[in-house]
Write a protein that holds these residues in place. Structure first.
Motif, PDB file in Angstrom:
ATOM      1  N   LYS A  62      45.438  41.378  31.813  1.00 45.55           N
ATOM      2  CA  LYS A  62      44.295  40.448  31.936  1.00 45.55           C
ATOM      3  C   LYS A  62      43.499  40.739  33.213  1.00 45.55           C
ATOM      4  O   LYS A  62      43.244  39.852  34.045  1.00 45.55           O
ATOM      5  CB  LYS A  62      44.776  38.999  31.899  1.00 45.55           C
ATOM      6  CG  LYS A  62      45.407  38.596  30.566  1.00 45.55           C
ATOM      7  CD  LYS A  62      45.849  37.139  30.584  1.00 45.55           C
ATOM      8  CE  LYS A  62      46.339  36.693  29.212  1.00 45.55           C
ATOM      9  NZ  LYS A  62      47.468  37.485  28.686  1.00 45.55           N
ATOM     10  N   VAL A  63      43.120  42.008  33.351  1.00 45.93           N
ATOM     11  CA  VAL A  63      42.409  42.464  34.550  1.00 45.93           C
ATOM     12  C   VAL A  63      40.956  41.997  34.510  1.00 45.93           C
ATOM     13  O   VAL A  63      40.258  42.174  33.512  1.00 45.93           O
ATOM     14  CB  VAL A  63      42.461  44.001  34.651  1.00 45.93           C
ATOM     15  CG1 VAL A  63      41.625  44.492  35.840  1.00 45.93           C
ATOM     16  CG2 VAL A  63      43.901  44.481  34.772  1.00 45.93           C
ATOM     17  N   HIS A  64      40.520  41.406  35.612  1.00 45.02           N
ATOM     18  CA  HIS A  64      39.102  41.083  35.773  1.00 45.02           C
ATOM     19  C   HIS A  64      38.431  42.271  36.451  1.00 45.02           C
ATOM     20  O   HIS A  64      38.682  42.561  37.627  1.00 45.02           O
ATOM     21  CB  HIS A  64      38.913  39.831  36.632  1.00 45.02           C
ATOM     22  CG  HIS A  64      37.501  39.649  37.116  1.00 45.02           C
ATOM     23  ND1 HIS A  64      36.456  39.336  36.276  1.00 45.02           N
ATOM     24  CD2 HIS A  64      36.965  39.776  38.369  1.00 45.02           C
ATOM     25  CE1 HIS A  64      35.332  39.266  36.977  1.00 45.02           C
ATOM     26  NE2 HIS A  64      35.613  39.537  38.244  1.00 45.02           N
ATOM     27  N   VAL A  65      37.608  43.008  35.699  1.00 41.52           N
ATOM     28  CA  VAL A  65      36.905  44.155  36.253  1.00 41.52           C
ATOM     29  C   VAL A  65      35.706  43.653  37.055  1.00 41.52           C
ATOM     30  O   VAL A  65      34.913  42.833  36.569  1.00 41.52           O
ATOM     31  CB  VAL A  65      36.449  45.119  35.141  1.00 41.52           C
ATOM     32  CG1 VAL A  65      35.619  46.263  35.723  1.00 41.52           C
ATOM     33  CG2 VAL A  65      37.656  45.676  34.393  1.00 41.52           C
ATOM     34  N   GLY A  76      39.461  46.386  39.604  1.00 42.28           N
ATOM     35  CA  GLY A  76      39.764  45.081  39.038  1.00 42.28           C
ATOM     36  C   GLY A  76      40.840  44.333  39.796  1.00 42.28           C
ATOM     37  O   GLY A  76      41.542  44.890  40.649  1.00 42.28           O
ATOM     38  N   ILE A  77      40.965  43.049  39.481  1.00 40.04           N
ATOM     39  CA  ILE A  77      41.993  42.172  40.035  1.00 40.04           C
ATOM     40  C   ILE A  77      42.686  41.476  38.865  1.00 40.04           C
ATOM     41  O   ILE A  77      42.030  41.079  37.896  1.00 40.04           O
ATOM     42  CB  ILE A  77      41.389  41.116  40.981  1.00 40.04           C
ATOM     43  CG1 ILE A  77      40.661  41.782  42.157  1.00 40.04           C
ATOM     44  CG2 ILE A  77      42.472  40.183  41.508  1.00 40.04           C
ATOM     45  CD1 ILE A  77      39.976  40.787  43.086  1.00 40.04           C
ATOM     46  N   TYR A  78      44.003  41.354  38.944  1.00 35.74           N
ATOM     47  CA  TYR A  78      44.718  40.588  37.932  1.00 35.74           C
ATOM     48  C   TYR A  78      45.572  39.523  38.609  1.00 35.74           C
ATOM     49  O   TYR A  78      46.015  39.687  39.747  1.00 35.74           O
ATOM     50  CB  TYR A  78      45.564  41.494  37.030  1.00 35.74           C
ATOM     51  CG  TYR A  78      46.679  42.246  37.717  1.00 35.74           C
ATOM     52  CD1 TYR A  78      47.984  41.759  37.718  1.00 35.74           C
ATOM     53  CD2 TYR A  78      46.435  43.463  38.348  1.00 35.74           C
ATOM     54  CE1 TYR A  78      49.012  42.450  38.331  1.00 35.74           C
ATOM     55  CE2 TYR A  78      47.462  44.169  38.965  1.00 35.74           C
ATOM     56  CZ  TYR A  78      48.741  43.658  38.950  1.00 35.74           C
ATOM     57  OH  TYR A  78      49.764  44.343  39.559  1.00 35.74           O
ATOM     58  N   ASP A  79      45.785  38.432  37.904  1.00 34.90           N
ATOM     59  CA  ASP A  79      46.466  37.268  38.466  1.00 34.90           C
ATOM     60  C   ASP A  79      47.972  37.421  38.345  1.00 34.90           C
ATOM     61  O   ASP A  79      48.513  37.400  37.235  1.00 34.90           O
ATOM     62  CB  ASP A  79      45.991  36.002  37.751  1.00 34.90           C
ATOM     63  CG  ASP A  79      46.544  34.735  38.389  1.00 34.90           C
ATOM     64  OD1 ASP A  79      46.894  34.796  39.590  1.00 34.90           O
ATOM     65  OD2 ASP A  79      46.656  33.706  37.703  1.00 34.90           O
ATOM     66  N   SER A  80      48.656  37.614  39.454  1.00 34.85           N
ATOM     67  CA  SER A  80      50.109  37.707  39.477  1.00 34.85           C
ATOM     68  C   SER A  80      50.599  37.504  40.904  1.00 34.85           C
ATOM     69  O   SER A  80      50.005  38.046  41.843  1.00 34.85           O
ATOM     70  CB  SER A  80      50.577  39.080  38.976  1.00 34.85           C
ATOM     71  OG  SER A  80      51.977  39.234  39.176  1.00 34.85           O
ATOM     72  N   PRO A  81      51.677  36.745  41.098  1.00 34.24           N
ATOM     73  CA  PRO A  81      52.222  36.574  42.445  1.00 34.24           C
ATOM     74  C   PRO A  81      52.928  37.829  42.945  1.00 34.24           C
ATOM     75  O   PRO A  81      53.197  37.956  44.144  1.00 34.24           O
ATOM     76  CB  PRO A  81      53.216  35.413  42.269  1.00 34.24           C
ATOM     77  CG  PRO A  81      53.616  35.481  40.827  1.00 34.24           C
ATOM     78  CD  PRO A  81      52.396  35.942  40.092  1.00 34.24           C
ATOM     79  N   VAL A  93      44.389  45.640  41.534  1.00 30.88           N
ATOM     80  CA  VAL A  93      45.338  45.036  42.474  1.00 30.88           C
ATOM     81  C   VAL A  93      45.641  43.616  42.008  1.00 30.88           C
ATOM     82  O   VAL A  93      44.824  42.968  41.360  1.00 30.88           O
ATOM     83  CB  VAL A  93      44.785  45.011  43.911  1.00 30.88           C
ATOM     84  CG1 VAL A  93      44.563  46.422  44.424  1.00 30.88           C
ATOM     85  CG2 VAL A  93      43.489  44.208  43.987  1.00 30.88           C
ATOM     86  N   SER A  94      46.834  43.145  42.359  1.00 30.24           N
ATOM     87  CA  SER A  94      47.212  41.784  41.992  1.00 30.24           C
ATOM     88  C   SER A  94      46.738  40.789  43.044  1.00 30.24           C
ATOM     89  O   SER A  94      46.510  41.143  44.208  1.00 30.24           O
ATOM     90  CB  SER A  94      48.735  41.686  41.842  1.00 30.24           C
ATOM     91  OG  SER A  94      49.369  41.770  43.108  1.00 30.24           O
ATOM     92  N   THR A  95      46.605  39.539  42.624  1.00 32.91           N
ATOM     93  CA  THR A  95      46.260  38.484  43.579  1.00 32.91           C
ATOM     94  C   THR A  95      47.372  38.327  44.615  1.00 32.91           C
ATOM     95  O   THR A  95      47.109  38.025  45.778  1.00 32.91           O
ATOM     96  CB  THR A  95      46.027  37.154  42.848  1.00 32.91           C
ATOM     97  OG1 THR A  95      47.180  36.865  42.008  1.00 32.91           O
ATOM     98  CG2 THR A  95      44.785  37.221  41.969  1.00 32.91           C
ATOM     99  N   GLY A  96      48.624  38.557  44.183  1.00 35.51           N
ATOM    100  CA  GLY A  96      49.751  38.466  45.109  1.00 35.51           C
ATOM    101  C   GLY A  96      49.667  39.503  46.205  1.00 35.51           C
ATOM    102  O   GLY A  96      50.004  39.225  47.365  1.00 35.51           O
ATOM    103  N   LEU A  97      49.192  40.700  45.892  1.00 33.22           N
ATOM    104  CA  LEU A  97      49.036  41.734  46.896  1.00 33.22           C
ATOM    105  C   LEU A  97      47.956  41.351  47.898  1.00 33.22           C
ATOM    106  O   LEU A  97      48.127  41.509  49.105  1.00 33.22           O
ATOM    107  CB  LEU A  97      48.681  43.069  46.230  1.00 33.22           C
ATOM    108  CG  LEU A  97      48.583  44.253  47.195  1.00 33.22           C
ATOM    109  CD1 LEU A  97      49.647  45.296  46.869  1.00 33.22           C
ATOM    110  CD2 LEU A  97      47.211  44.906  47.128  1.00 33.22           C
TER     111      LEU A  97
END
Length: 295
Positions: free
Chosen positions: A71-74, A105-110, A128-132
């Motif tokens: 579910k990557v937001h480009v 992109g960014i995807y939502d994950s801790p 990259v993840s939101t957790g990163l």
């Protein structure tokens, strides 16, 4: 262990699909020279078609699959200063690497993680993840982005697909040769293929797939060292080491990525004993030591 089971299941499915397809198309008669000897040239060609075909189809859809499964937001138009900085950083690094601008992109994950995938150096995705973003400073994130751009610039995705294609080809080829030998020599079947051929071929496929996967995982680990060097070059050695140290602090957490994507992430899992042979990533302490040794 789950990833190994998935790998074996995938290869088992390849054999079944190959066998059914060859029967439907009437190719079995082509592979058997006068119903007695195996036509090795024909078998090798068909094994290569299926071995490389599956590998490159997976590569071709890897970016699309990553966007859907993660579910990557480009980032087309930056919504904030962080997204603007991500775009500008990857743009600079891609220019320095001499590759086309990847999608970012960014995807939502801790789970603090990032990955790169795509069909070619000029058609890639870096995410990259939101957790990163929440757990690392800007300098460390810059190094992680450099690591992922390094994967793209090194052509790691294409090379991994080629290696997997070669491995699949010879696993399919050798498993059928072994099955043919057992069917003819041990069970004295003089024409066609009896049950012994199919049972032996399936068992050989599983065993050979396990052994061959060690080669694929070894290459995957080596590419991480090269990508770490790229991160050190595009950011700095200190920033790359700092990023790995941040990842080490999260090493107790499970990797929050689908199994088919986990090998592309910057953070791998942990393993002991023989399981280390099936790791897609080297231990983080080894990666840090390699960077310090080459500094």
């Amino acid at each position: 262990m789950k990833r190994i089971v998935l790998f074996l299941a995938t290869n088992f499915a390849i054999l079944i699909v190959l066998s059914i397809t060859l029967r439907i198309l009437g190719v079995e008669s082509i592979l058997d020279d006068q119903g007695v000897n195996l036509d090795l040239t024909a078998l090798l060609i068909f094994a290569a078609v299926f071995g490389f075909g599956g590998s490159f189809i997976s590569l071709a859809i890897s970016k699309w699959m990553a966007k859907k499964t993660m579910k990557v937001h480009v980032i087309d138009k930056p919504r904030n200063a962080t997204e603007q900085w991500l775009l500008e950083t990857v743009t600079r690094q891609a220019r320095e690497a001499g590759i086309g601008m990847p999608e970012v992109g960014i995807y939502d994950s801790p789970d603090p993680n990032a990955f790169a995938t795509g069909m070619s150096k000029n058609n890639a995705l870096v995410a990259v993840s939101t957790g990163l973003m929440q757990n690392m400073g800007q300098g460390e994130v810059e190094a992680v982005l450099g690591h992922e751009v390094g994967h793209v610039a090194n052509g790691d995705m294409v090379t991994l697909a080629l290696i997997q294609g070669v491995v699949n080809t010879f696993v399919i080829f050798l498993s059928r040769v072994i099955g043919h030998f057992v069917d003819r020599v041990i069970f004295k079947n003089e024409s066609g293929h009896g049950p012994a051929f199919w049972i032996t071929a399936i068992v050989a496929e599983i065993v050979l797939a396990i052994l061959a996967s060690i080669i694929v995982f070894w290459f995957s680990r080596q590419r991480e060292f090269r990508a770490d060097e790229a991160g050190a070059r595009f950011a700095s050695r200190e920033k790359m080491i700092g990023a790995l140290e941040s990842l080490a602090r999260a090493s107790g957490r499970p990797v929050d990525m689908p199994d088919q994507m986990a090998a592309f992430g910057i953070r791998g899992g942990m393993a002991q004993g023989l399981k280390k042979l099936f790791m897609s990533h080297p231990p983080i302490e080894q990666r840090i030591a390699a960077l310090r040794a080459n500094g």
